[in-house]
Motif scaffolding. Structure first.
Motif, PDB file in Angstrom:
ATOM      1  N   GLU A 406      40.731  37.989  40.699  1.00 26.87           N
ATOM      2  CA  GLU A 406      40.289  36.920  39.791  1.00 26.87           C
ATOM      3  C   GLU A 406      40.970  37.070  38.442  1.00 26.87           C
ATOM      4  O   GLU A 406      41.402  36.083  37.844  1.00 26.87           O
ATOM      5  N   VAL A 407      41.065  38.336  37.987  1.00 29.03           N
ATOM      6  CA  VAL A 407      41.778  38.564  36.713  1.00 29.03           C
ATOM      7  C   VAL A 407      43.228  38.133  36.855  1.00 29.03           C
ATOM      8  O   VAL A 407      43.803  37.465  35.985  1.00 29.03           O
ATOM      9  N   THR A 408      43.828  38.544  37.980  1.00 25.51           N
ATOM     10  CA  THR A 408      45.229  38.157  38.204  1.00 25.51           C
ATOM     11  C   THR A 408      45.353  36.643  38.294  1.00 25.51           C
ATOM     12  O   THR A 408      46.324  36.060  37.797  1.00 25.51           O
ATOM     13  N   ALA A 409      44.348  36.011  38.921  1.00 21.98           N
ATOM     14  CA  ALA A 409      44.395  34.553  39.064  1.00 21.98           C
ATOM     15  C   ALA A 409      44.300  33.891  37.699  1.00 21.98           C
ATOM     16  O   ALA A 409      44.960  32.878  37.439  1.00 21.98           O
ATOM     17  N   MET A 410      43.480  34.491  36.802  1.00 24.80           N
ATOM     18  CA  MET A 410      43.372  33.916  35.457  1.00 24.80           C
ATOM     19  C   MET A 410      44.706  34.012  34.736  1.00 24.80           C
ATOM     20  O   MET A 410      45.152  33.074  34.062  1.00 24.80           O
ATOM     21  N   LYS A 411      45.346  35.225  34.879  1.00 28.23           N
ATOM     22  CA  LYS A 411      46.669  35.361  34.276  1.00 28.23           C
ATOM     23  C   LYS A 411      47.641  34.360  34.883  1.00 28.23           C
ATOM     24  O   LYS A 411      48.452  33.754  34.186  1.00 28.23           O
ATOM     25  N   THR A 412      47.556  34.189  36.184  1.00 21.87           N
ATOM     26  CA  THR A 412      48.459  33.254  36.861  1.00 21.87           C
ATOM     27  C   THR A 412      48.227  31.837  36.366  1.00 21.87           C
ATOM     28  O   THR A 412      49.166  31.056  36.185  1.00 21.87           O
TER      29      THR A 412
END
Length: 593
Positions: A406-412
Motif C-alpha cells: 500500500e505504501v508502495t502503491a501510494m508512492k506509485t
C-alpha cells in the motif's frame, strides 16, 4: 437182442421268429399248430385285441404270402429255415382311422408301419406333407418341445423324410431340421397317442395309403396294368401311375370275384355292365389277390353294420382309458406347472438370496470404506489444523506485505500523478509545436506566394526593359548629328543597361536569400519535431514501465489477500483508467502528426 429197425424220431416243436414294427419275438410252436394258433399267441403277447387288421406275412420265392389261419403252419409254403421268420403287419387298413382304431397299441403299430412305408417311398407324399408328418413323429417320440433341452442337431440321428424329398431340394440337414422344429414347436401339449393319430389322419388322405399293388395284363393282348386292392374296392392303374386309377370297382358295386388258374374275373352288381377280366403271371398271386379281396370286402360290410358286443366293450374301455389318461395328463400337467412354478419361485428366492448377499457384501465394503474415510478425515482434520496455523502465519506476513505494497502503491500514485502532469505539459508543448508548425507552414506558403509574385514581376520587368531597349535604339539613331570625328561612345545607354542589370541582380539575390532562410527554418523545424518525438517515445516507455509495475504490485497484493483468506487464485488483469486510454489515443494522434 436184435433190432428189427429204427424209425427217425420226429421233433414235436419248431422255432418261430416274429418281427413286429418295434420288437422281435421267438416262440416254440407245436407241430400240429395251425396258423390261427400262432397268430393268437402273437396277439396275446403284444396285447392286441383288434386282430382283424393284422396278419403274419412270410416270403416265398419272389413274392410274399400271408399265413392262413385254418391250415397248419408247416403245411403251408413257409421257409424251411429255423427259426421260421414271420412279419407281424397290418394286412387290412381302415377307412377312417379315428373311428375304427380303438386300442392304443393298434394305433401305434399302424403308425409305425405307415411311417416306414412313407420313408421307404411305398406311399407317395409331397414335401410339405412330409415335413408336417415328420413334426408329428417328433412330437410322438420326444414329447413337448423344450428349447433348453432340444438343442440344434437333436434330430440328426432320426430318419424323418423320404430320400426323394431330401434330393428334390438343395437344402442341408440343419435347414430341414429347422423347418421340422418350427412345426414341432406348435404341437405343444399333444400326447404321444394323439400325435400318432394325427399322423395317421393325414396319411390316410394320401393316394397310395393302404393300397396293395399287383402287376396284371388285360385279356390276351398282354396290356400291362396294375391292380390296386384297398378298403374302398379294386382299382386299375397304368404301369407308370399309381396315384390316379383309370377304372375303379367299389365293393358296393361288385357282385362276384373269381379266378381260374391265371384268369381273374370281376362281375359288377349291375348286370348291364361288362365283366372285367385280367390275368396274372402266377397262380399264387391270384390266390393272394382273392384273399385280400375277401378280407377287405368283409371289413367293408362289417363297417356298415352295428358293432359287435366285443367291439362295443373295446370302444367303451378305450373311451374310459382315454378319459383316465386325459385326467392323468391334466393332473400331470398341473403338477408339472406347479413344479415349474415352484422351481421359478426357488430360482427367484435364490436370486433374491444372491442379491441380498451381494447387498450385504456391498454394505460391508461400504462400512470398511466409511471407516477408512473416517480415519482419512481425521488425518485431514489434523493436517487442516496445521495448515490453518501455517495460513495464519502466512496471513500475518501477507498483512505486512500488504501494508508495504500500500505504501508502495501510494508512492506509485504520486509518481503517476507527476507523470500525468509531465504528460499534460508534453501535450501542451505538442499542441504549441503543432500550432507553430501550422503557422510556419502558413508563412512558408505566403513566402512561396511572394516568391512567385516576385518572379512574375521580374519576368514582366525584363519584358518591359527589352521593349524599352528596342524602342530607344531606333530613336537615337534617327536624331543623331552628322558623323563627327571618332570619339568615344556615349555613356547614357551603357548606364541605363547597367542600371537594369543591377536591378535584375538585386532581385535574384533576394530570391536566393529568401530560399535559404526558408530551407534553414524547415531544417530547424524537422530537428525540433524529431527531438519532440524522441521525448514522446521516452515518456511513453516510462509510462508503460510504470503501468507494468503498478499491475505487478496490484497482482501481488491480490495474491496476498487471497492467501490470507485460505486460497490462491490466478492473477487478475486490472484494466487502465479511461484517462490513460484517452492519453494513449492522444499520443497516437501526435505520433501520426
Amino acid at each position: 437182442m436184435s433190432i428189427l429197425g429204427l424209425k427217425k424220431k420226429q421233433p414235436k416243436t419248431f422255432k418261430v421268429k416274429v418281427i413286429t414294427m418295434d420288437a422281435e419275438m421267438e416262440f416254440s410252436c407245436e407241430v400240429k399248430w395251425k396258423g390261427k394258433d400262432l397268430f393268437d399267441l402273437v396277439c396275446r403277447t403284444v396285447g392286441l385285441r383288434e386282430t382283424w387288421f393284422f396278419g403274419l406275412r412270410y416270403t416265398v420265392k419272389d413274392t410274399y404270402a400271408w399265413l392262413k389261419p385254418e391250415k397248419r403252419v408247416l403245411d403251408q409254403e413257409v421257409p424251411k429255415d429255423s427259426p421260421i421268420t414271420f412279419h407281424f403287419l397290418a394286412k387290412f387298413f381302415p377307412e377312417k382311422v379315428e373311428d375304427e382304431l380303438v386300442q392304443e397299441i393298434t394305433q401305434h403299430l399302424f403308425f409305425l408301419q405307415v411311417k416306414k412305408q412313407i420313408l421307404d417311398e411305398e406311399i407317395f407324399c409331397s414335401p410339405e406333407a412330409s415335413v408336417l408328418l415328420a413334426s408329428y413323429a417328433v412330437q410322438a417320440k420326444y414329447g413337448d418341445y423344450d428349447p433348453n433341452f432340444h438343442k440344434p442337431g437333436f434330430l440328426a440321428q432320426d430318419e424323418l423324410l423320404p430320400k426323394r424329398v431330401l434330393m428334390q431340394y438343395q437344402m442341408t440337414a440343419d435347414m430341414w431340421e429347422e423347418k421340422i422344429t418350427a412345426w414341432y414347436a406348435e404341437h405343444r401339449g399333444i400326447a404321444r397317442d394323439e400325435a400318432e393319430m394325427e399322423y395317421l389322419k393325414i396319411a390316410q388322405d394320401l393316394e397310395m395309403y393302404g393300397v396293395s399293388y399287383f402287376a396284371i395284363t388285360q385279356n390276351k393282348r398282354d396290356t400291362d396294368l396294375l391292380l390296386g386292392v384297398d378298403a374302398q374296392g379294386l382299382h386299375i392303374y397304368s404301369p407308370n401311375s399309381k396315384l390316379n386309377p383309370n377304372k375303379s370297382f367299389p365293393w358296393s358295386g361288385i357282385r362276384n370275384i373269381s379266378y381260374s388258374e391265371k384268369e381273374f374275373t370281376i362281375k359288377p352288381l349291375d348286370k348291364k355292365k361288362d365283366v372285367f377280366k385280367f390275368y396274372s403271371s402266377q397262380l399264387r398271386v391270384n390266390k393272394l389277390i382273392l384273399q385280400l379281396c375277401i378280407g377287405n370286402h368283409d371289413l367293408f360290410m362289417r363297417r356298415r353294420k352295428v358293432d359287435s358286443i366285443e367291439v362295443q366293450q373295446m370302444k367303451a374301455q378305450a373311451k374310459e382309458e382315454k378319459a383316465r389318461k386325459k385326467m392323468e395328463r391334466q393332473i400331470l400337467a398341473r403338477e408339472k406347472q406347479m413344479r415349474e412354478e415352484a422351481e421359478r419361485a426357488k430360482e427367484e428366492m435364490e436370486r433374491r438370496l444372491f442379491q441380498l448377499q451381494d447387498e450385504a457384501r456391498l454394505a460391508n465394503e461400504a462400512l470398511l470404506r466409511s471407516e477408512e474415510t473416517a480415519d482419512l478425515l481425521a488425518e485431514k482434520a489434523q493436517i487442516a489444523e496445521e495448515e490453518a496455523k501455517l495460513l495464519a502465519h502466512k496471513a500475518a506476513e501477507a498483512e505486512q506485505e500488504r501494508q508495504r505494497l500500500e505504501v508502495t502503491a501510494m508512492k506509485t500514485k504520486e509518481e503517476k500523478r507527476l507523470m500525468e502532469q509531465k504528460m499534460r505539459e508534453a501535450e501542451q508543448l505538442a499542441v504549441k509545436l503543432v500550432e507553430q508548425s501550422e503557422r510556419r507552414l502558413k508563412e512558408a506558403d505566403h513566402l512561396k506566394q511572394d516568391l512567385t509574385e516576385a518572379k512574375d514581376a521580374e519576368r514582366r520587368a525584363k519584358q518591359k526593359l527589352l521593349e524599352i531597349t528596342k524602342t530607344t535604339y531606333p530613336l537615337i539613331a534617327a536624331y543623331s548629328p552628322p558623323p563627327a570625328p571618332p570619339a568615344p561612345p556615349p555613356e547614357a545607354p551603357d548606364f541605363a543597361y547597367e542600371s537594369a542589370s543591377t536591378r535584375l541582380d538585386f532581385k535574384d539575390s533576394d530570391m536566393k536569400r529568401l530560399s535559404m532562410e526558408i530551407e534553414r527554418e524547415r531544417l530547424e523545424y524537422m530537428e525540433k519535431s524529431k527531438h519532440l518525438q524522441d521525448q514522446l517515445k521516452e515518456l511513453k516507455t516510462e509510462i508503460e514501465s510504470l503501468k507494468l509495475e503498478e499491475q505487478q504490485q496490484q497482482a501481488g497484493l491480490y495474491n496476498l489477500r487471497s492467501e490470507a483468506r485460505g486460497y490462491v487464485q490466478e492473477p487478475v488483469y486490472i484494466p487502465h483508467s479511461n484517462r490513460n486510454s484517452a492519453y494513449m489515443s492522444q499520443m497516437a494522434y501526435f505520433e501520426e502528426v
